[in-house]
Scaffold this active site. Sequence first.
Site, mmCIF file in Angstrom:
data_model
loop_
_atom_site.group_PDB
_atom_site.id
_atom_site.type_symbol
_atom_site.label_atom_id
_atom_site.label_comp_id
_atom_site.label_asym_id
_atom_site.label_seq_id
_atom_site.Cartn_x
_atom_site.Cartn_y
_atom_site.Cartn_z
ATOM 1 N N THR A 181 0.874 -1.178 0.000
ATOM 2 C CA THR A 181 0.000 0.000 0.000
ATOM 3 C C THR A 181 0.905 1.219 0.000
ATOM 4 O O THR A 181 2.031 1.154 0.518
ATOM 5 C CB THR A 181 -0.905 0.025 1.245
ATOM 6 O OG1 THR A 181 -0.072 0.081 2.405
ATOM 7 C CG2 THR A 181 -1.778 -1.211 1.338
ATOM 8 N N GLU A 327 -5.334 -3.333 -1.713
ATOM 9 C CA GLU A 327 -5.879 -4.528 -1.049
ATOM 10 C C GLU A 327 -6.944 -5.219 -1.881
ATOM 11 O O GLU A 327 -7.338 -6.343 -1.593
ATOM 12 C CB GLU A 327 -6.496 -4.136 0.308
ATOM 13 C CG GLU A 327 -5.504 -3.699 1.366
ATOM 14 C CD GLU A 327 -5.217 -2.195 1.350
ATOM 15 O OE1 GLU A 327 -5.356 -1.570 0.282
ATOM 16 O OE2 GLU A 327 -4.849 -1.648 2.404
ATOM 17 N N LYS A 435 -13.473 17.256 11.868
ATOM 18 C CA LYS A 435 -14.432 17.319 12.973
ATOM 19 C C LYS A 435 -14.559 18.759 13.434
ATOM 20 O O LYS A 435 -13.629 19.330 13.980
ATOM 21 C CB LYS A 435 -13.958 16.434 14.130
ATOM 22 C CG LYS A 435 -14.950 16.385 15.264
ATOM 23 C CD LYS A 435 -15.133 14.966 15.761
ATOM 24 C CE LYS A 435 -16.467 14.803 16.426
ATOM 25 N NZ LYS A 435 -16.616 13.530 17.093
ATOM 26 N N TRP A 440 -19.263 16.191 11.585
ATOM 27 C CA TRP A 440 -18.275 15.767 10.601
ATOM 28 C C TRP A 440 -18.434 16.528 9.293
ATOM 29 O O TRP A 440 -19.548 16.747 8.831
ATOM 30 C CB TRP A 440 -18.406 14.271 10.318
ATOM 31 C CG TRP A 440 -18.028 13.410 11.479
ATOM 32 C CD1 TRP A 440 -18.886 12.723 12.289
ATOM 33 C CD2 TRP A 440 -16.710 13.149 11.974
ATOM 34 N NE1 TRP A 440 -18.184 12.041 13.257
ATOM 35 C CE2 TRP A 440 -16.841 12.288 13.083
ATOM 36 C CE3 TRP A 440 -15.431 13.563 11.599
ATOM 37 C CZ2 TRP A 440 -15.758 11.822 13.816
ATOM 38 C CZ3 TRP A 440 -14.340 13.098 12.324
ATOM 39 C CH2 TRP A 440 -14.502 12.249 13.415
HETATM 40 P P1 ADP Z 1 -3.219 4.191 -0.216
HETATM 41 O O1 ADP Z 1 -4.348 3.547 0.541
HETATM 42 O O2 ADP Z 1 -1.934 4.071 0.497
HETATM 43 O O3 ADP Z 1 -3.530 5.583 -0.710
HETATM 44 P P2 ADP Z 1 -4.068 2.853 -2.611
HETATM 45 O O4 ADP Z 1 -3.451 3.194 -3.895
HETATM 46 O O5 ADP Z 1 -4.374 1.450 -2.326
HETATM 47 O O6 ADP Z 1 -3.047 3.354 -1.551
HETATM 48 O O7 ADP Z 1 -5.328 3.767 -2.461
HETATM 49 C C1 ADP Z 1 -6.629 3.335 -2.173
HETATM 50 C C2 ADP Z 1 -7.483 4.511 -1.801
HETATM 51 O O8 ADP Z 1 -7.509 5.476 -2.862
HETATM 52 C C3 ADP Z 1 -8.926 4.176 -1.573
HETATM 53 O O9 ADP Z 1 -9.134 3.671 -0.276
HETATM 54 C C4 ADP Z 1 -9.601 5.542 -1.774
HETATM 55 O O10 ADP Z 1 -9.522 6.339 -0.604
HETATM 56 C C5 ADP Z 1 -8.737 6.170 -2.845
HETATM 57 N N1 ADP Z 1 -9.395 6.008 -4.153
HETATM 58 C C6 ADP Z 1 -9.161 5.084 -5.092
HETATM 59 N N2 ADP Z 1 -9.965 5.267 -6.162
HETATM 60 C C7 ADP Z 1 -10.738 6.336 -5.892
HETATM 61 C C8 ADP Z 1 -11.786 7.035 -6.585
HETATM 62 N N3 ADP Z 1 -12.188 6.679 -7.789
HETATM 63 N N4 ADP Z 1 -12.355 8.094 -5.962
HETATM 64 C C9 ADP Z 1 -11.950 8.486 -4.743
HETATM 65 N N5 ADP Z 1 -10.975 7.876 -4.043
HETATM 66 C C10 ADP Z 1 -10.386 6.822 -4.597
#
Ligand code: ADP
Length: 536
Positions: A181, A327, A435, A440
Amino acid sequence: MTSGTMMSLPLTLDLLIDRAHDRAGDVEVVSRRPDRSVERTTYRNVVTRARALARALVGAGIRPGARVATLMWNHAEHLEAYFGIPLAGAVVHTLNLRLHPDEIAFIADDAKDEVLLVDEVLLPLYEKFAAKVDFAKVIVVGATTTPTDGRIDYRAFVDAADPSTPLPRLAEDDACGCCYTSGTTGRPKGVVYTHRSTMLHSLVTAMPDCFGLSRTDTLLPVVPMFHVNAWGLPYTAAMVGTKLVLPGPYLDAPSLLDLMRDEGVTLAAGVPTIWLSIRDALEAERARWPLKPNVRMIVGGSAAPEQLIRDFDRLGLELIHAWGMTETSPLGLVSRVPPALVDAPEAERLAVRAKQGVPPPLVDVRVRNDAGDVPHDGRTSGEILIRAPWVTARYAGIDVPERWTADGYFRTGDVANIDVHGYVQLTDRTADLIKSGGEWIASAELENALMCHPAIREAAVIGVPHPKWSERPIAVVVFRSGQQATDDELRGFLAAKFPKYWLPDAFVVTDEIPRTSAGKFKKTALREQFKDHRWG
Ligand code: ADP
């Protein structure tokens, strides 16, 4: 081998790789090289080289399950590694070259990577962490001079493979790939994909209502092969027999548009930042880049602003919004217009396309809060939970049981609602919620709304400590070139959509918003920058 009435064929990557060789052997794989030249090969050659790489790795003592790291741009040899390492029974671990060298070292060490395949042009980056990791072999790809210091030339290594070396029998639950990640919200954690999860992900990703890959397409994965396996697209393309165009290190808009024009690209994939700069370039010089009709571009990784989708519609290119995580392999949601809205007014269709979408087959997504699954009212928010054969069941080498629910869903940490059509709309990441006075505020919702203002190119909203309200939102904005707007105008623009307490207390104009290695707004850096903000 049969159990039941049908053949039990393990879902292993060799099925996909053999098919690319036998059925799409003449289909091109095009790579842009560091000297900007464009080199062509075919799936037949890539697979032949990949099989030789597998034999060379086995011959060099790589055992099933061993991790082989790559530090490479998108190009044909990286595709050979995507195929050859799993054929050797080993695990391709793609290292993210945009991370800090110390972080790359931590990740390579944590994953116990045994071998490194590294682009010659990335050797200066490797030197920065070489002393901190202990690879048994370092193999240099694209070497223009003979590698020194005990390093091995990739071409010679593959050429020297003994064709009689047997390759191991693969099982579908064997590991084949590994990504970490990007650590936007914490320590990077390893996710290990299996042959089966990759095969099923590839099959479903190709479906028409997902990314809709055809062998008549030409695909440009701008998303790096070190970022969640370029969203699995190299495997999907090989399975389908789609021509691949790999951009190497040049990811600026003119270089990408040149490739799209010259290679007849019909489908591309990348994060919103890439499409923002492509939009700007096309708006400035549309005639310079005649493109194929009906080009589709997959956008994900962070939210695609509705305005961006609208702008591309006007330019004659279709943005397809998708959501996923390391994930989740990553495909979890994709947003194509539902049948009920095909004939709806443009505004309604756009609003749905800007959502993160619906889960494809085999994926179950829930949005749940303390009261249970949220009603499909497009308002009530909860956390996105996901279950699929390509969602990880655990992290590698670290136990984080709280990320899974008792009933077997992965907790994403993303906050969302679901509308009457079943479309999920992400409103924020839990870590980014603001917050204010016990209420929120969803920062991503404010950002997406601001990015629909005609003067704004990009906007990031963060919570900043406040003596009275605990936190208050500040918006950091980048104007489109030649445009501007006053704080009052921007606040008025948002006031039409949000309650008063949501409106940012300050708008800070900047030239560039800091980004993570995956092109997301680096909110941790922004929060640090504004933590001592003086409230007037
Ligand atoms: P990290 O969690 O370290 O940023 P990832 O590349 O696995 O690495 O990112 C996943 C996260 O990216 C998701 O949990 C979400 O918050 C964000 N994300 C992915 N695709 C989208 C999308 N289309 N719109 C908004 N957020 C997104």
